[in-house]
Design an enzyme around this catalytic site. Structure first.
Site, PDB file in Angstrom:
ATOM      1  N   ARG A  42       0.463  -1.312  -0.106  1.00  0.00           N
ATOM      2  CA  ARG A  42      -0.151   0.396   0.214  1.00  0.00           C
ATOM      3  C   ARG A  42       1.213   1.213  -0.009  1.00  0.00           C
ATOM      4  O   ARG A  42       1.230   2.163  -0.814  1.00  0.00           O
ATOM      5  CB  ARG A  42      -1.127   0.065   1.797  1.00  0.00           C
ATOM      6  CG  ARG A  42      -2.545   0.797   0.987  1.00  0.00           C
ATOM      7  CD  ARG A  42      -1.906   2.287   1.298  1.00  0.00           C
ATOM      8  NE  ARG A  42      -1.103   2.308   3.179  1.00  0.00           N
ATOM      9  CZ  ARG A  42      -1.067   3.955   3.273  1.00  0.00           C
ATOM     10  NH1 ARG A  42      -0.988   4.774   2.056  1.00  0.00           N
ATOM     11  NH2 ARG A  42      -0.863   3.637   4.036  1.00  0.00           N
ATOM     12  N   ASP A  43       2.034   1.543   1.069  1.00  0.00           N
ATOM     13  CA  ASP A  43       2.081   2.327   1.168  1.00  0.00           C
ATOM     14  C   ASP A  43       3.580   2.668   0.598  1.00  0.00           C
ATOM     15  O   ASP A  43       3.955   4.216  -0.509  1.00  0.00           O
ATOM     16  CB  ASP A  43       2.545   2.814   2.376  1.00  0.00           C
ATOM     17  CG  ASP A  43       3.787   4.193   3.106  1.00  0.00           C
ATOM     18  OD1 ASP A  43       2.451   5.509   2.366  1.00  0.00           O
ATOM     19  OD2 ASP A  43       4.606   4.963   3.234  1.00  0.00           O
ATOM     20  N   HIS A 310       7.091   4.934  12.026  1.00  0.00           N
ATOM     21  CA  HIS A 310       7.288   4.827  10.750  1.00  0.00           C
ATOM     22  C   HIS A 310       8.125   6.106   9.972  1.00  0.00           C
ATOM     23  O   HIS A 310       7.688   7.089  10.108  1.00  0.00           O
ATOM     24  CB  HIS A 310       5.829   4.883  10.696  1.00  0.00           C
ATOM     25  CG  HIS A 310       5.585   5.178   8.599  1.00  0.00           C
ATOM     26  ND1 HIS A 310       4.406   4.295   8.144  1.00  0.00           N
ATOM     27  CD2 HIS A 310       6.267   6.046   7.874  1.00  0.00           C
ATOM     28  CE1 HIS A 310       4.857   4.461   7.081  1.00  0.00           C
ATOM     29  NE2 HIS A 310       5.650   5.636   6.212  1.00  0.00           N
ATOM     30  N   HIS A 312      10.810   7.246   7.336  1.00  0.00           N
ATOM     31  CA  HIS A 312      12.050   7.605   6.277  1.00  0.00           C
ATOM     32  C   HIS A 312      12.712   7.725   5.848  1.00  0.00           C
ATOM     33  O   HIS A 312      12.863   8.015   6.559  1.00  0.00           O
ATOM     34  CB  HIS A 312      10.504   7.954   4.823  1.00  0.00           C
ATOM     35  CG  HIS A 312       9.428   7.989   4.706  1.00  0.00           C
ATOM     36  ND1 HIS A 312       8.801   7.507   3.702  1.00  0.00           N
ATOM     37  CD2 HIS A 312       8.288   7.626   5.205  1.00  0.00           C
ATOM     38  CE1 HIS A 312       7.428   7.107   3.048  1.00  0.00           C
ATOM     39  NE2 HIS A 312       6.722   7.168   4.293  1.00  0.00           N
ATOM     40  N   CYS A 343       5.810   9.712  -0.267  1.00  0.00           N
ATOM     41  CA  CYS A 343       4.922  10.334   0.043  1.00  0.00           C
ATOM     42  C   CYS A 343       4.136  11.527  -1.262  1.00  0.00           C
ATOM     43  O   CYS A 343       4.853  12.416  -2.074  1.00  0.00           O
ATOM     44  CB  CYS A 343       4.580  11.039   1.092  1.00  0.00           C
ATOM     45  SG  CYS A 343       2.753  11.857   1.874  1.00  0.00           S
ATOM     46  N   ASN A 352      10.253   4.178   2.421  1.00  0.00           N
ATOM     47  CA  ASN A 352      10.061   3.752   3.858  1.00  0.00           C
ATOM     48  C   ASN A 352      11.614   3.116   4.180  1.00  0.00           C
ATOM     49  O   ASN A 352      12.394   2.561   3.318  1.00  0.00           O
ATOM     50  CB  ASN A 352       8.823   2.686   4.099  1.00  0.00           C
ATOM     51  CG  ASN A 352       7.986   3.101   3.599  1.00  0.00           C
ATOM     52  OD1 ASN A 352       7.484   4.333   4.988  1.00  0.00           O
ATOM     53  ND2 ASN A 352       7.082   3.495   2.438  1.00  0.00           N
TER      54      ASN A 352
END
Length: 405
Positions: A42-43, A310, A312, A343, A352
């Site tokens: 997803r991300d 989370h 990056h 993003c 990430n």
């Protein structure tokens, strides 16, 4: 700096706190078992420029399910015009409910829902699916031939063995057990019956990012979140929350007030969110600012077990910040295979932290994850090739190079 709003449920008076040395190589805190949330499908994929087929997404999820990871972000019920790569999330949900992939453990599949309509669409889709009735969309394609190595399967210990988060051993030595757990796993024949579907929602720590990302203020986004949580809880669905730009904003700069992050996080927990992932969306976070943020969250009465982190890796600080998180009691971290990600609303933010890098780091510190780093490295190489991009996992590339010699 904004003043911290103290809420009745979460505020605790910290009478005394044990003084510890931060960043010390002689720290005696323990890592134990660490939970990894794989956000690649997803991300990780949402910011890719090239079109990604449903078949590739399903193959990615199928292969990830076999690594020992227990939490996978599978899709997003957001309007396709905003995030085109997530347009087929309905099909992903249909497939995972109808034909869940085999796995050593039950898996929680997470779907991002930006608003109440998104959750309603997810529920309607889920209600219409019966196990085994949806078409098996991944059947036509076989997985590529794996490397000629037989990495052991992981097994969850009944009690995670405590291990120091720092190590005096050679960090370059590859453990014989690449999952961080020594015992073989039990057969996975019935694991799919324990799979769960959960949702995630998001807000932000700065007004500028909230308006750019959701076209509303933080207060308005929290109101939307409350409606989503209420419906999810009425259906007994676990809810995960994200607080974006907690350690740096592309519009307001790197110095986001920790008190603001704590206030938003507390608001989410108060409305019933089960876990909040505090996100360094831009990768601007540093070890000192991560430490200050975690201290502020703790002082606000927010328990470490209610949090995930989370990161990056835009500035190469993600793993450093992970270790800071470990030293402050955090045991859940988001990551993306092959370092996929970015993003859409944060220009310049890279992917990430790579799952392979995170798992290798955690295992070197004595933590257990249940994840086979060799299998994860193979997936990182495969999906990077599929997408025509560089594999951003340094540990993954090193593991594969060792296996091929």
């Amino acid at each position: 700096m904004a003043r911290l709003k103290l809420t009745p449920r979460l505020v605790r008076t910290i009478a005394s706190q044990r003084t510890t040395r931060c960043f010390s190589t002689t720290s005696h805190r323990f890592a134990g078992e660490v939970r990894i949330i794989e956000v690649g499908p997803r991300d990780g994929l949402q910011n890719e420029k090239t079109s990604i087929s449903l078949e590739t997404k399903l193959r990615l999820i199928k292969r990830l399910a076999q690594t020992g990871v227990r939490d996978i972000e599978a899709g997003s019920f957001v309007a396709p015009k905003w995030v085109p790569q997530m347009a087929n999330s309905v099909d992903v949900l249909n497939h995972l409910l109808g034909h869940p992939p085999s796995a050593p453990y039950p898996i929680t599949y997470n779907y991002l829902v930006p608003n109440l309509k998104g959750l309603q669409n997810l529920l309607k889709t889920a209600d219409d699916v019966k196990p085994g009735t949806a078409p098996d969309l991944s059947q036509p394609t076989e997985d590529p031939e794996p490397l000629p190595t037989p990495p052991p399967s992981p097994k969850e210990r009944e009690e995670a063995e405590s291990a120091p988060i720092t190590s005096t051993e050679d960090p370059n030595e590859m453990p014989s057990d690449t999952s961080g757990v020594n015992d073989p796993v039990k057969p996975a024949s019935s694991s799919a019956s324990g799979n769960q579907t959960e949702i995630s929602l998001f807000t932000a720590a700065t007004e500028a990012f909230s308006k750019a990302n959701t076209n509303c203020s933080i207060a308005e986004s929290l109101k939307r979140c409350k409606e989503i949580v209420a419906l999810a809880k009425s259906r007994d669905i676990r809810v995960r929350g994200y607080v974006s730009v907690a350690l740096g904003c592309p519009y307001e700069g790197p110095n986001v007030a920790p008190s603001r992050v704590a206030e938003v996080t507390a608001s989410l927990l108060e409305m019933g969110v089960d876990e909040v992932s505090v996100a360094d969306t831009t990768g601007m976070g540093t070890a000192p600012r991560t430490r200050d943020l975690l201290k502020t969250l703790s002082a606000a009465g927010i328990a470490s077990q209610d949090l995930a982190l989370h990161f990056h890796d835009t500035y190469g600080q993600a793993l450093v910040n992970v270790v800071v998180g470990l030293e402050h009691g955090i045991r859940a971290f988001d990551s993306s295979v092959g370092g996929l990600g970015g993003c859409p609303y944060s220009k310049g933010a890279t992917g990430n932290v790579a799952t392979e890098d995170l798992v290798y780091c955690l295992h070197s510190l004595g933590a257990t994850t249940g994840i086979d780093v060799e299998k994860m490295a193979e997936i990182g190489s495969w999906i990077s090739t599929e997408l025509g991009r560089e594999n951003d996992s340094r540990a993954g590339k090193a593991v594969l190079a060792r296996l091929r010699t």
